[in-house]
Design a protein around this motif. Structure first.
Motif, PDB file in Angstrom:
ATOM      1  N   THR A 105     -28.646  23.073 -25.694  1.00 57.80           N
ATOM      2  CA  THR A 105     -28.399  23.966 -24.469  1.00 57.80           C
ATOM      3  C   THR A 105     -29.263  23.308 -23.385  1.00 57.80           C
ATOM      4  O   THR A 105     -28.828  23.202 -22.342  1.00 57.80           O
ATOM      5  N   LEU A 106     -30.585  22.739 -23.694  1.00 52.64           N
ATOM      6  CA  LEU A 106     -31.481  22.191 -22.877  1.00 52.64           C
ATOM      7  C   LEU A 106     -30.867  21.068 -22.407  1.00 52.64           C
ATOM      8  O   LEU A 106     -30.935  20.653 -21.397  1.00 52.64           O
ATOM      9  N   THR A 138     -16.737  14.711 -33.175  1.00 57.91           N
ATOM     10  CA  THR A 138     -17.520  14.318 -31.949  1.00 57.91           C
ATOM     11  C   THR A 138     -18.775  13.605 -32.134  1.00 57.91           C
ATOM     12  O   THR A 138     -19.255  12.674 -31.110  1.00 57.91           O
ATOM     13  N   GLY A 139     -19.215  13.707 -33.097  1.00 60.80           N
ATOM     14  CA  GLY A 139     -20.621  13.213 -33.527  1.00 60.80           C
ATOM     15  C   GLY A 139     -21.554  13.999 -32.860  1.00 60.80           C
ATOM     16  O   GLY A 139     -22.854  13.642 -32.898  1.00 60.80           O
ATOM     17  N   ALA A 145     -20.957  13.900 -41.516  1.00 61.52           N
ATOM     18  CA  ALA A 145     -21.181  15.111 -40.423  1.00 61.52           C
ATOM     19  C   ALA A 145     -22.919  15.197 -40.488  1.00 61.52           C
ATOM     20  O   ALA A 145     -23.330  16.371 -40.355  1.00 61.52           O
ATOM     21  N   PRO A 157     -22.079  24.088 -30.108  1.00 56.01           N
ATOM     22  CA  PRO A 157     -22.423  23.753 -28.646  1.00 56.01           C
ATOM     23  C   PRO A 157     -23.958  24.120 -28.048  1.00 56.01           C
ATOM     24  O   PRO A 157     -24.251  23.403 -27.437  1.00 56.01           O
ATOM     25  N   SER A 158     -24.135  25.281 -28.307  1.00 55.11           N
ATOM     26  CA  SER A 158     -25.595  25.660 -28.078  1.00 55.11           C
ATOM     27  C   SER A 158     -26.773  25.562 -28.838  1.00 55.11           C
ATOM     28  O   SER A 158     -27.811  25.602 -28.293  1.00 55.11           O
ATOM     29  N   THR A 163     -23.914  17.658 -37.719  1.00 59.95           N
ATOM     30  CA  THR A 163     -22.999  17.126 -36.484  1.00 59.95           C
ATOM     31  C   THR A 163     -21.507  17.465 -36.838  1.00 59.95           C
ATOM     32  O   THR A 163     -21.041  18.055 -37.960  1.00 59.95           O
ATOM     33  N   PRO A 207     -22.103  35.195 -29.880  1.00 59.47           N
ATOM     34  CA  PRO A 207     -23.122  34.554 -30.176  1.00 59.47           C
ATOM     35  C   PRO A 207     -22.589  33.777 -31.416  1.00 59.47           C
ATOM     36  O   PRO A 207     -21.876  34.014 -32.361  1.00 59.47           O
ATOM     37  N   SER A 264     -18.533  30.577 -32.368  1.00 60.11           N
ATOM     38  CA  SER A 264     -18.434  31.764 -31.411  1.00 60.11           C
ATOM     39  C   SER A 264     -17.113  32.243 -31.672  1.00 60.11           C
ATOM     40  O   SER A 264     -16.285  31.518 -31.593  1.00 60.11           O
ATOM     41  N   ALA A 317     -27.408  19.991 -22.323  1.00 59.56           N
ATOM     42  CA  ALA A 317     -26.581  20.056 -21.467  1.00 59.56           C
ATOM     43  C   ALA A 317     -26.847  20.302 -20.250  1.00 59.56           C
ATOM     44  O   ALA A 317     -26.260  20.050 -19.216  1.00 59.56           O
ATOM     45  N   PRO A 374     -19.141   7.617 -36.840  1.00 56.61           N
ATOM     46  CA  PRO A 374     -19.882   8.958 -37.098  1.00 56.61           C
ATOM     47  C   PRO A 374     -20.677   9.434 -35.876  1.00 56.61           C
ATOM     48  O   PRO A 374     -20.848  10.564 -35.740  1.00 56.61           O
ATOM     49  N   GLN A 375     -20.779   8.548 -34.917  1.00 59.79           N
ATOM     50  CA  GLN A 375     -21.615   9.066 -33.715  1.00 59.79           C
ATOM     51  C   GLN A 375     -20.462   9.605 -32.793  1.00 59.79           C
ATOM     52  O   GLN A 375     -21.141  10.382 -31.708  1.00 59.79           O
ATOM     53  N   THR A 376     -19.379   9.440 -32.869  1.00 63.33           N
ATOM     54  CA  THR A 376     -18.548   9.678 -31.834  1.00 63.33           C
ATOM     55  C   THR A 376     -17.154  10.577 -32.374  1.00 63.33           C
ATOM     56  O   THR A 376     -16.579  11.051 -31.413  1.00 63.33           O
TER      57      THR A 376
END
Lengths: 344, 344, 344, 344
Positions: free
Chosen positions: B332-333, B247-248, A197, B253-254, B243, B106, B139, B335, A245-247
């Motif tokens: 965030t930027l 999902t890598g 990770a 998320p933010s 990570t 948050p 969160s 996304a 590991p990238q996905t």
């Protein structure tokens, strides 16, 4: 003027057959209620494999190709295939030998069975192989094998050759020299992508296949041991998938690689699913019952599971873990919306 | 009948202002050619932080909340914010103390600065904290902190409070009891999700936040050491992102979390980008020049980088590595399609 | 040697405040149990907007900028903002006028209120505007406006200026000439991407923003009429989202665009959610009750909905449809895992 | 003790063959340098198809199955296959007939060749079929066909039967009654999902297959006409893919559907790619040269393209457009990382 007589069924069939057409009503039996694979469950016992490893070194040279004994499914009538989509093989490399560089669109993995000191070189990076390690050779990557040590090194190859042949997507190329020159440090992918990770931020490109080429046995075993108190899956127990590991997705786009712990005394529940698999017994002894037929396995055995066959794994030992490594075509079935599963 | 006279500019402005409307021409200065953050680059030196850690334990109780000293950006005029989107704090927990359970939208991380024997409990799982570890609190997850050891334990909190406030998406709730009862083994997420590129096949649910809650310093340090011969990024050196193993992608998320090695004598090239960051110096000494202003840092310092500020990091030491941990709002930027970067 | 006296609470607070630190206990009120937006629900009635459209043409020139009257939320204390993240404006272009070319990182949409014969030129493509059409201006695309017809043309602008300002990601640039030269046929994006569920195979690039720049009223209205017998959502009725045809996701990465049919006599159920919106009444009359306060609207009104406000829409007419166009920040909230919704 | 003699090559081969193993060196020819499909390019001319449509109605009943004449690729030795992965058929339904309800895992499409007044009912929704329309029948959806009109209705079926058979993933089931009762309005999917770039916000579920079941010829033709001034692809001209409006991806997970305009006098450039296709000539006349062999086609012809065959399309007419509809397996090849393409 005489009215044209209506066509008879016989004349009509003659018309269509002579023009490469057949009535759906002539093919009814082919759309079966559930899959009826021609492939059968079969086991290549550990002692056979041991003997083949030993004898192959004496009997056949590595030559311009590989000393790789392909496992042919008895039900598949001489097709180069261990299941409908996958082929497994036992490959042997003696000290000092090199298997020359080539590349092909079928995706390949190596799971190391015995011996130290050999490597697979992938696109110029030597990936050293120890027993229990998984090595990837993604589609269309140049690769050769070399044995720098003193041991006979043997591994199980796994490829999606039957699938790629079926899809008419086979490409193959010999490298102009015996080996691709080294262009990256040995095991470089591990240094970059082998940390849990943690992703290198400056690596921007993402291919479908994992950039991590080496998954060590030490790590796989530690992971299984770390999860031994988890319930896991009722059908597969503590089953891990090797991932990109990238996905976080399957390490290879078409082929899944799993490692599975079956604890002492554990008897998993039967289920069946679309998708086929080939298992290598990395540790322990046990039995897998496939459509009522028991396959008794020991460390070093290889066995195959056809699609939609009801199967259950058990480890009857009172004290010893069993660990199965396997390859499967689940990612292919899932990508196409064709993966189905049901409990017994 | 008399023709209506045309509206004057003055009357028109009066009309619109009294109805909560303003002309774009009255606002021209607000659409600037590039970002002009109010936040400034600022450093809280290590000795200040040490003193605050020590004194806080004497001066203020943990109470019903947390003994957490929030870092206020001098440019942000009393806003609860270290950058425009992020807030960092120094939190201190004395032996035997418990910071009671609550949850909030948050997202939070903890990066451990000193002391052993404390844990953050996330949704009923104790996650033990050692210096250099990163702990996630996604969160809306319940969390409390406890110190079972003999050390004063201090960590840097990082949250996206300013972002969530700006988005009018703040929710907060106290747990009915002091602590959430244990419902999973300690460090369970590590056993399930902390193995490089190996995913438990029976875990089907995927949230946006990482299911792995603990990233140990041992592993982070080993990863950086393993990549020390890589070129890395010209601007960020050997920079890793923590990570989500499923999902890598970024662990949260933010908010992004990075660990960055700056090798002895290394002077990275200047660049700037949208997105802000807060750094904690996990090891070594060095300097970061932000828009011409040098911030000299030592192990234990915390400093902040506003968006679009030109910055470069250097490690002048002849022998010692420098390692920066940081949080940022790059996910965030990215996304929203607003991440931009340029070299000096 | 004298033992150091423990720090007092007073001295400690003095220490931290003078060093830009505040105790979390000093900020407790800011982490509220649910969002308390400063923005309020507010309506700009149709007749006011009509008058502003008319008078603005007489009173102010288009100049080097735009004749765009920005709607300032009464609760936001003079911020350039209609909600916390979005700004809406009424823009007017007289026959023969051109609003000169510029570009900016805030994303923009135009929803045409009245008049024919004008266009927005986006990156060299003229996109002609008819009443009810939605026109996109993706982030950082060059755009100017021209009116070739005989009508006063007015539209509602919608931008995410407050969000981009908050994120310190504002960039703005004037084009060197008054207009970007034509480089593509008028309405070219419509020919390429405006056909339902049919994608040009040779267009490989996919940005976050939709390549389709024009969504005509004829099509939007036909879609709503086609679904009028659907149950739709209990809270939003027959509500459509304008999407990116390459991905099926929101047409713009940060901002959602919706069109919503409220049938004669329909009274939708109350709910609330994170995320704010600005509505333009494209057709009909009705009422939206926001936190108990009724906003009575007619064709041409604009009104705003703050985050987490309980709201319900109703169309009391016995025979006439009501159609609301709206912009919102839901894609931003969703990307960050902060979208929450609850029924009354 | 006597030393064991080394194994001979002959003995070794005997050992492995008797145990279902073969040397890779015995299989060398199967890993070819590029694909050598057994399937060949073949054309079923329009007049043959017309005659089969007419005669089939007289000669064979619709029975419990379908009156569907399957196109067998001459190179595939009696396999139920038009290419290695796809099968196309000509299906005929006379006025008043019903083809009873069943479902299967192979995915199906219908492209209507002639006649009005028939429908395919998919999961209880009647989808009415007009010449040139494309109708989807996603994997495992119940479907029957009925002809309520006065015309003989004929269409081209396209299915991925060979692929699904190869993957051992075939499932088939007869519905208990002749037809699934109506449970949704006719053409309901069109009302919900058939509006360009507008998605119903209350529909949350997303399957791999498109929820839009009907793509009308009127719309397809209008789209092609709207793009006729585009350069398009040098190899495929103005080629559109039918897509899933929820995702912008191929309408079906395993099978692509294209419509392709070849303008008067246009001669496209030769290329080849992995993936096979079956074409139906929806309009006009022309020629496709496949590996040097010309296939002359007229409206109503069906022809097939094997994988990796060099091919080029031309429309020699001075005035009439040619439009090709086709199905292909590109989504499968792409999902597995096996799609390759090269210009001549």
């Amino acid at each position: 003027m005489i009215a044209e007589a209506p066509t008879t069924a016989e004349a009509f069939h003659e018309l269509i057959h002579s023009n490469y057409m057949y009535g759906l009503w002539e093919l009814a039996g082919q759309m079966t209620d559930h899959p009826h694979p021609k492939a059968v469950a079969h086991i290549w016992p550990a002692d056979l494999i041991q003997r083949v490893v030993k004898d192959s070194g004496e009997a056949v040279p590595v030559g311009e190709e590989r000393r790789a004994m392909q496992l042919f499914n008895p039900g598949l009538e001489g097709r180069w295939a261990t299941t409908n989509t996958l082929v497994a093989a036992v490959q042997v490399l003696l000290p000092g030998e090199v298997a020359r560089a080539h590349r092909h669109t079928p995706t390949a993995i190596r799971f190391i069975m015995q011996g130290s000191g050999a490597y697979t070189k992938v696109d110029g990076e030597r990936v050293y192989m120890e027993p229990g390690d998984l090595i990837l050779t993604p589609s269309w990557g140049w690769h050769d094998h070399g044995n720098e040590g003193k041991d006979t090194v043997a591994w199980m190859d796994g490829l999606d050759v039957p699938l790629v042949l079926t899809l008419d997507a086979i490409f193959f190329q010999m490298y102009e020299q015996r080996q691709v020159p080294d262009s990256r440090p040995a095991n470089a992918s591990r240094q970059l992508h082998g940390h849990a990770a943690l992703n290198p931020t400056w690596v921007k490109e993402k291919a479908g296949a994992s950039p991590l080429l080496l998954y060590s046995w030490a790590q796989t075993h530690a992971a299984l041991m770390g999860m031994r108190d988890e319930a896991g899956s009722p059908h597969d127990g503590v089953a891990l998938e090797y991932t990109n590991p990238q996905t976080g997705r399957s390490a290879l786009p078409s082929m899944g690689c799993w490692a599975q712990l079956i604890r002492p005394g554990e008897r998993l529940k039967a289920h069946r699913h679309t998708g086929s698999a080939v298992y290598y017994v990395a540790q322990g002894n046990g039995v897998t019952v496939v459509d009522g037929k028991p396959l008794d396995w020991t460390k070093g055995s290889i066995f195959t599971l056809p699609a939609w066959a009801l199967h259950e794994h058990a480890n009857p030992s009172a004290s010893e873990d069993a660990i199965l490594f396997s390859i499967n075509d689940f990612p292919t079935l899932q990508a196409l919306g064709l993966y189905k599963e049901e409990a017994a």
